[in-house]
Scaffold this motif. Sequence first.
Motif, PDB file in Angstrom:
ATOM      1  N   GLY A 106      -1.979  -3.751  -6.021  1.00 17.28           N
ATOM      2  CA  GLY A 106      -2.334  -4.625  -4.559  1.00 17.28           C
ATOM      3  C   GLY A 106      -1.823  -5.171  -3.182  1.00 17.28           C
ATOM      4  O   GLY A 106      -1.963  -5.278  -2.814  1.00 17.28           O
ATOM      5  N   GLY A 107      -0.336  -4.292  -4.274  1.00 18.46           N
ATOM      6  CA  GLY A 107       0.995  -5.027  -3.121  1.00 18.46           C
ATOM      7  C   GLY A 107       0.922  -2.978  -2.457  1.00 18.46           C
ATOM      8  O   GLY A 107       0.505  -2.865  -1.993  1.00 18.46           O
ATOM      9  N   GLY A 108       1.991  -3.606  -1.336  1.00 13.83           N
ATOM     10  CA  GLY A 108       1.869  -2.337  -0.099  1.00 13.83           C
ATOM     11  C   GLY A 108       2.427  -3.165   0.259  1.00 13.83           C
ATOM     12  O   GLY A 108       3.056  -4.125   0.963  1.00 13.83           O
ATOM     13  N   LEU A 109       2.550  -1.752   2.197  1.00 16.16           N
ATOM     14  CA  LEU A 109       3.025  -2.219   3.305  1.00 16.16           C
ATOM     15  C   LEU A 109       2.024  -3.032   4.577  1.00 16.16           C
ATOM     16  O   LEU A 109       0.807  -2.570   4.309  1.00 16.16           O
ATOM     17  CB  LEU A 109       3.972  -0.639   3.737  1.00 16.16           C
ATOM     18  CG  LEU A 109       5.054  -1.022   5.122  1.00 16.16           C
ATOM     19  CD1 LEU A 109       5.894  -1.801   5.498  1.00 16.16           C
ATOM     20  CD2 LEU A 109       4.973   0.101   5.216  1.00 16.16           C
ATOM     21  N   LEU A 126      -3.445  -9.729  -3.947  1.00 21.58           N
ATOM     22  CA  LEU A 126      -2.682  -9.683  -5.179  1.00 21.58           C
ATOM     23  C   LEU A 126      -3.865  -9.778  -6.331  1.00 21.58           C
ATOM     24  O   LEU A 126      -3.786 -10.966  -6.105  1.00 21.58           O
ATOM     25  CB  LEU A 126      -0.899  -9.873  -5.111  1.00 21.58           C
ATOM     26  CG  LEU A 126      -0.495  -9.337  -4.076  1.00 21.58           C
ATOM     27  CD1 LEU A 126       1.541 -10.421  -4.710  1.00 21.58           C
ATOM     28  CD2 LEU A 126      -0.232  -8.253  -4.026  1.00 21.58           C
ATOM     29  N   SER A 127      -3.723  -9.022  -7.260  1.00 19.51           N
ATOM     30  CA  SER A 127      -4.718  -9.109  -8.786  1.00 19.51           C
ATOM     31  C   SER A 127      -3.614  -9.184 -10.093  1.00 19.51           C
ATOM     32  O   SER A 127      -2.636  -8.170  -9.895  1.00 19.51           O
ATOM     33  CB  SER A 127      -6.046  -8.022  -8.356  1.00 19.51           C
ATOM     34  OG  SER A 127      -6.350  -8.324  -7.417  1.00 19.51           O
ATOM     35  N   CYS A 128      -3.707 -10.055 -10.762  1.00 25.03           N
ATOM     36  CA  CYS A 128      -3.165  -9.718 -12.120  1.00 25.03           C
ATOM     37  C   CYS A 128      -4.370  -9.874 -12.305  1.00 25.03           C
ATOM     38  O   CYS A 128      -5.195 -11.288 -12.920  1.00 25.03           O
ATOM     39  CB  CYS A 128      -2.509 -11.213 -12.278  1.00 25.03           C
ATOM     40  SG  CYS A 128      -1.308 -10.835 -13.436  1.00 25.03           S
ATOM     41  N   ALA A 129      -5.091  -8.920 -14.122  1.00 25.53           N
ATOM     42  CA  ALA A 129      -5.293  -9.145 -15.062  1.00 25.53           C
ATOM     43  C   ALA A 129      -4.711  -9.262 -15.791  1.00 25.53           C
ATOM     44  O   ALA A 129      -4.017  -8.510 -16.867  1.00 25.53           O
ATOM     45  CB  ALA A 129      -6.362  -7.812 -15.038  1.00 25.53           C
ATOM     46  N   GLN A 183       5.248  -4.558  -5.381  1.00 23.85           N
ATOM     47  CA  GLN A 183       6.183  -4.588  -3.941  1.00 23.85           C
ATOM     48  C   GLN A 183       5.008  -4.870  -2.850  1.00 23.85           C
ATOM     49  O   GLN A 183       4.589  -4.298  -2.680  1.00 23.85           O
ATOM     50  CB  GLN A 183       6.791  -3.157  -4.009  1.00 23.85           C
ATOM     51  CG  GLN A 183       7.802  -3.379  -2.433  1.00 23.85           C
ATOM     52  CD  GLN A 183       9.287  -4.210  -3.008  1.00 23.85           C
ATOM     53  OE1 GLN A 183       9.806  -3.722  -3.688  1.00 23.85           O
ATOM     54  NE2 GLN A 183       9.480  -4.808  -1.689  1.00 23.85           N
ATOM     55  N   VAL A 184       5.263  -5.881  -2.440  1.00 26.86           N
ATOM     56  CA  VAL A 184       5.233  -5.969  -1.347  1.00 26.86           C
ATOM     57  C   VAL A 184       6.090  -6.548  -0.051  1.00 26.86           C
ATOM     58  O   VAL A 184       7.848  -6.953  -0.029  1.00 26.86           O
ATOM     59  CB  VAL A 184       4.779  -8.028  -1.061  1.00 26.86           C
ATOM     60  CG1 VAL A 184       3.919  -8.281   0.548  1.00 26.86           C
ATOM     61  CG2 VAL A 184       3.317  -8.318  -2.273  1.00 26.86           C
TER      62      VAL A 184
END
Length: 114
Positions: A8-11, A20-23, A109-110
Amino acid sequence: QVQLVESGGGLVQPGGSLRLSCAASRSLFSIRMGWYRQAPGKERELVAHIIPGGITNYVDSVKGRFTISRDVAKNTVYLQMNSLKPEDTAVYYCKGTWYSNDYWGQGTQVTVSS
């Protein structure tokens, strides 16, 4: 053992939003979950955490902007980030604590920039 996979990160531009997701590989009922971040040249810091009972806590700098939540059916924890600022730029990590052992995701990275 607990495996954690983030996404889910990005610019994003200042003022924007990301989720953001954490499985996790195990049930969240037994794992204390947290989101951390590390900016260049800085130490890793706790952003938010959620305990098995569902109680949440946040670092002051993100209160009112970020929300940690979980979907126990999917073994997934989320970090909804709104009103993002350039100072939120960092690598974000998911951590799970299970029977006093810490497990980390690979990081995402965010980047908040115009």
